[in-house]
Design a protein around this motif. Structure first.
Motif, PDB file in Angstrom:
ATOM      1  N   GLY A 191      31.676  10.984  40.873  1.00 45.05           N
ATOM      2  CA  GLY A 191      32.804  10.096  41.139  1.00 45.05           C
ATOM      3  C   GLY A 191      33.667   9.875  39.915  1.00 45.05           C
ATOM      4  N   GLY A 192      34.674   9.039  40.096  1.00 46.62           N
ATOM      5  CA  GLY A 192      35.628   8.827  39.013  1.00 46.62           C
ATOM      6  C   GLY A 192      35.755   7.387  38.579  1.00 46.62           C
ATOM      7  N   GLN A 193      34.729   6.567  38.833  1.00 43.92           N
ATOM      8  CA  GLN A 193      34.833   5.148  38.474  1.00 43.92           C
ATOM      9  C   GLN A 193      34.458   4.921  37.009  1.00 43.92           C
ATOM     10  OE1 GLN A 193      32.756   2.608  41.228  1.00 43.92           O
ATOM     11  NE2 GLN A 193      33.968   3.270  42.978  1.00 43.92           N
ATOM     12  N   TYR A 194      35.141   5.601  36.145  1.00 46.89           N
ATOM     13  CA  TYR A 194      34.870   5.477  34.707  1.00 46.89           C
ATOM     14  C   TYR A 194      36.183   5.557  33.930  1.00 46.89           C
ATOM     15  CZ  TYR A 194      30.334   7.013  36.478  1.00 46.89           C
ATOM     16  OH  TYR A 194      29.187   7.138  37.203  1.00 46.89           O
ATOM     17  N   PHE A 195      36.154   4.977  32.760  1.00 47.22           N
ATOM     18  CA  PHE A 195      37.266   5.199  31.842  1.00 47.22           C
ATOM     19  C   PHE A 195      36.732   5.214  30.413  1.00 47.22           C
ATOM     20  CE2 PHE A 195      37.738   0.894  30.147  1.00 47.22           C
ATOM     21  CZ  PHE A 195      37.228   0.079  31.162  1.00 47.22           C
ATOM     22  N   LEU A 196      37.488   5.856  29.535  1.00 48.80           N
ATOM     23  CA  LEU A 196      37.085   5.990  28.137  1.00 48.80           C
ATOM     24  C   LEU A 196      37.889   5.038  27.263  1.00 48.80           C
ATOM     25  CD1 LEU A 196      36.951   9.889  27.851  1.00 48.80           C
ATOM     26  CD2 LEU A 196      35.042   8.331  28.214  1.00 48.80           C
ATOM     27  N   ARG A 197      37.218   4.468  26.271  1.00 46.60           N
ATOM     28  CA  ARG A 197      37.918   3.617  25.309  1.00 46.60           C
ATOM     29  C   ARG A 197      37.732   4.213  23.926  1.00 46.60           C
ATOM     30  NH1 ARG A 197      36.148  -2.477  24.786  1.00 46.60           N
ATOM     31  NH2 ARG A 197      34.881  -1.698  23.090  1.00 46.60           N
ATOM     32  N   PHE A 198      38.829   4.562  23.298  1.00 44.98           N
ATOM     33  CA  PHE A 198      38.789   5.250  22.010  1.00 44.98           C
ATOM     34  C   PHE A 198      38.897   4.294  20.835  1.00 44.98           C
ATOM     35  CE2 PHE A 198      41.125   7.472  18.578  1.00 44.98           C
ATOM     36  CZ  PHE A 198      40.160   8.403  18.238  1.00 44.98           C
ATOM     37  N   ILE A 199      39.814   3.371  20.907  1.00 45.79           N
ATOM     38  CA  ILE A 199      40.070   2.506  19.751  1.00 45.79           C
ATOM     39  C   ILE A 199      39.072   1.363  19.725  1.00 45.79           C
ATOM     40  CG2 ILE A 199      42.491   3.081  19.518  1.00 45.79           C
ATOM     41  CD1 ILE A 199      43.180   0.652  21.120  1.00 45.79           C
ATOM     42  N   ASN A 200      38.778   0.875  18.534  1.00 44.98           N
ATOM     43  CA  ASN A 200      37.760  -0.161  18.383  1.00 44.98           C
ATOM     44  C   ASN A 200      38.262  -1.535  18.779  1.00 44.98           C
ATOM     45  OD1 ASN A 200      35.928   1.704  17.335  1.00 44.98           O
ATOM     46  ND2 ASN A 200      36.875   1.554  15.313  1.00 44.98           N
TER      47      ASN A 200
ATOM     48  N   LEU B 249      29.949   1.746  41.534  1.00 43.47           N
ATOM     49  CA  LEU B 249      29.282   3.050  41.500  1.00 43.47           C
ATOM     50  C   LEU B 249      29.243   3.605  40.078  1.00 43.47           C
ATOM     51  CD1 LEU B 249      30.700   4.725  44.752  1.00 43.47           C
ATOM     52  CD2 LEU B 249      28.467   3.629  44.413  1.00 43.47           C
ATOM     53  N   GLY B 250      30.293   3.335  39.352  1.00 46.35           N
ATOM     54  CA  GLY B 250      30.332   3.780  37.963  1.00 46.35           C
ATOM     55  C   GLY B 250      29.293   3.053  37.123  1.00 46.35           C
ATOM     56  N   ALA B 251      29.147   1.755  37.344  1.00 47.73           N
ATOM     57  CA  ALA B 251      28.152   0.980  36.601  1.00 47.73           C
ATOM     58  C   ALA B 251      26.752   1.505  36.884  1.00 47.73           C
ATOM     59  CB  ALA B 251      28.266  -0.491  36.987  1.00 47.73           C
ATOM     60  N   ALA B 252      26.492   1.828  38.150  1.00 46.46           N
ATOM     61  CA  ALA B 252      25.177   2.356  38.508  1.00 46.46           C
ATOM     62  C   ALA B 252      24.965   3.739  37.893  1.00 46.46           C
ATOM     63  CB  ALA B 252      25.048   2.425  40.025  1.00 46.46           C
ATOM     64  N   GLY B 253      25.994   4.546  37.890  1.00 41.90           N
ATOM     65  CA  GLY B 253      25.865   5.895  37.352  1.00 41.90           C
ATOM     66  C   GLY B 253      25.551   5.917  35.870  1.00 41.90           C
ATOM     67  N   LEU B 254      26.094   4.960  35.123  1.00 38.70           N
ATOM     68  CA  LEU B 254      25.854   4.934  33.677  1.00 38.70           C
ATOM     69  C   LEU B 254      24.417   4.559  33.341  1.00 38.70           C
ATOM     70  CD1 LEU B 254      29.153   3.331  32.314  1.00 38.70           C
ATOM     71  CD2 LEU B 254      28.439   5.728  32.249  1.00 38.70           C
ATOM     72  N   LEU B 255      23.733   3.876  34.255  1.00 36.73           N
ATOM     73  CA  LEU B 255      22.353   3.477  33.992  1.00 36.73           C
ATOM     74  C   LEU B 255      21.436   4.689  33.823  1.00 36.73           C
ATOM     75  CD1 LEU B 255      21.947   0.483  36.486  1.00 36.73           C
ATOM     76  CD2 LEU B 255      22.228   0.395  33.996  1.00 36.73           C
ATOM     77  N   PHE B 256      21.799   5.801  34.403  1.00 38.13           N
ATOM     78  CA  PHE B 256      20.963   7.009  34.304  1.00 38.13           C
ATOM     79  C   PHE B 256      21.174   7.755  32.990  1.00 38.13           C
ATOM     80  CE2 PHE B 256      21.450   6.332  38.898  1.00 38.13           C
ATOM     81  CZ  PHE B 256      20.109   6.330  39.286  1.00 38.13           C
ATOM     82  N   HIS B 257      22.128   7.317  32.189  1.00 40.78           N
ATOM     83  CA  HIS B 257      22.448   8.074  30.965  1.00 40.78           C
ATOM     84  C   HIS B 257      22.490   7.171  29.740  1.00 40.78           C
ATOM     85  CE1 HIS B 257      23.369  11.595  33.419  1.00 40.78           C
ATOM     86  NE2 HIS B 257      24.037  10.794  34.218  1.00 40.78           N
TER      87      HIS B 257
END
Lengths: 81, 174
Positions: free
Chosen positions: A64-73, A42-50
């Motif tokens: 929903g909450g199927q996402y996470f953030l990555r800060f470091i390279n 669901l998260g993968a699908a949601g990102l397609l709109f943005h």
């Protein structure tokens, strides 16, 4: 007492151990350097709109909450450990 | 920090009024009594560090070196602290990874900001850090985290979610 006075009176005081590697910072600056990744279908699908939108402008609109953030390279993956 | 500052309004009053600061101060006073530390010397809080080392986790922990009671009363070292001794981890991996290049925020000064009206990012429901398959290693969920499902759920990190409980665990080990 207004909101700023209330905040000043009860502001948290944060102190850290020397080994701490993660510190508070401004959310906007954090998001500027972050990548967002899906943790489920669901998260993968949601990102397609943005696609091609700055993270700070749409992160709150994601369902929903199927996402996470990555800060470091160069993150340390589980396999590295 | 702005997230943290917002918590001053959202949670800060609750913590202080309902005893969070009291518990923390009680911990600190217990340590002071046990270690016979003179709180008037500059390194009073630094000297406790070795006795609070968490060998299982290879992290060095200590109580906050500055204690605020919420009513303006503060004790602890409040000056420039770059000359404090640094204790390196005994773990080769953690020692190497700690020495990696880091990204620092462009703005060093902290400023108070009331999050009213609520900014867009406050409604983000995912993790604010990397999701890991390892337990206790995923990034922290935000305030809008609402993921009851088991498949994608994360185990809250005790060290981060319940720091006082974590300190108690360390004390019990010793």
């Amino acid at each position: 007492m207004n909101d700023h006075d209330l905040l000043e009176t009860y502001e948290p005081v944060l102190r850290f151990a020397k080994s701490e590697r993660f510190f508070p910072m401004a959310v906007e600056h954090y998001l500027e350097r972050c990548s967002i990744l899906p943790s489920g279908p669901l998260g993968a699908a949601g990102l397609l709109f943005h696609l091609n939108e700055p993270l700070a402008t749409f992160i709150g609109k994601l369902e929903g909450g199927q996402y996470f953030l990555r800060f470091i390279n160069e993150p340390l993956y589980d396999a590295d450990a | 920090m702005w997230l943290g500052v917002s918590s001053a309004l959202a949670m800060g009053a609750g913590y202080y009024f309902f005893g969070w600061a009291g518990v923390e101060i009680a911990f600190a006073l217990k340590e002071l009594i046990a270690s016979h530390t003179n709180i008037l010397v500059e390194n009073a809080f630094i000297s406790m560090r070795d006795s609070m080392r968490d060998e299982a986790d290879h992290d060095v922990v200590s109580l906050p070196m500055e204690i605020a009671s919420g009513d303006g009363f503060r004790i602890g070292y409040q000056g420039e602290n770059f000359h404090e001794p640094v204790v390196k981890s005994t773990s080769y991996l953690k020692r190497v990874m700690s020495d990696r290049k880091v990204t620092r925020p462009s703005v060093k000064e902290w400023r108070r900001m009331v999050l009213n009206p609520e900014p867009d990012w406050a409604n983000y429901k995912g993790l604010w850090g990397v999701k890991s398959a390892l337990s206790d290693e995923s990034g922290p969920p935000g305030p809008k985290w609402d993921r009851p499902d088991n498949l994608f759920n994360v185990n809250p990190c005790v060290r981060r979610e319940k720091p006082l409980e974590w300190l108690r665990m360390l004390e019990e080990r010793q």
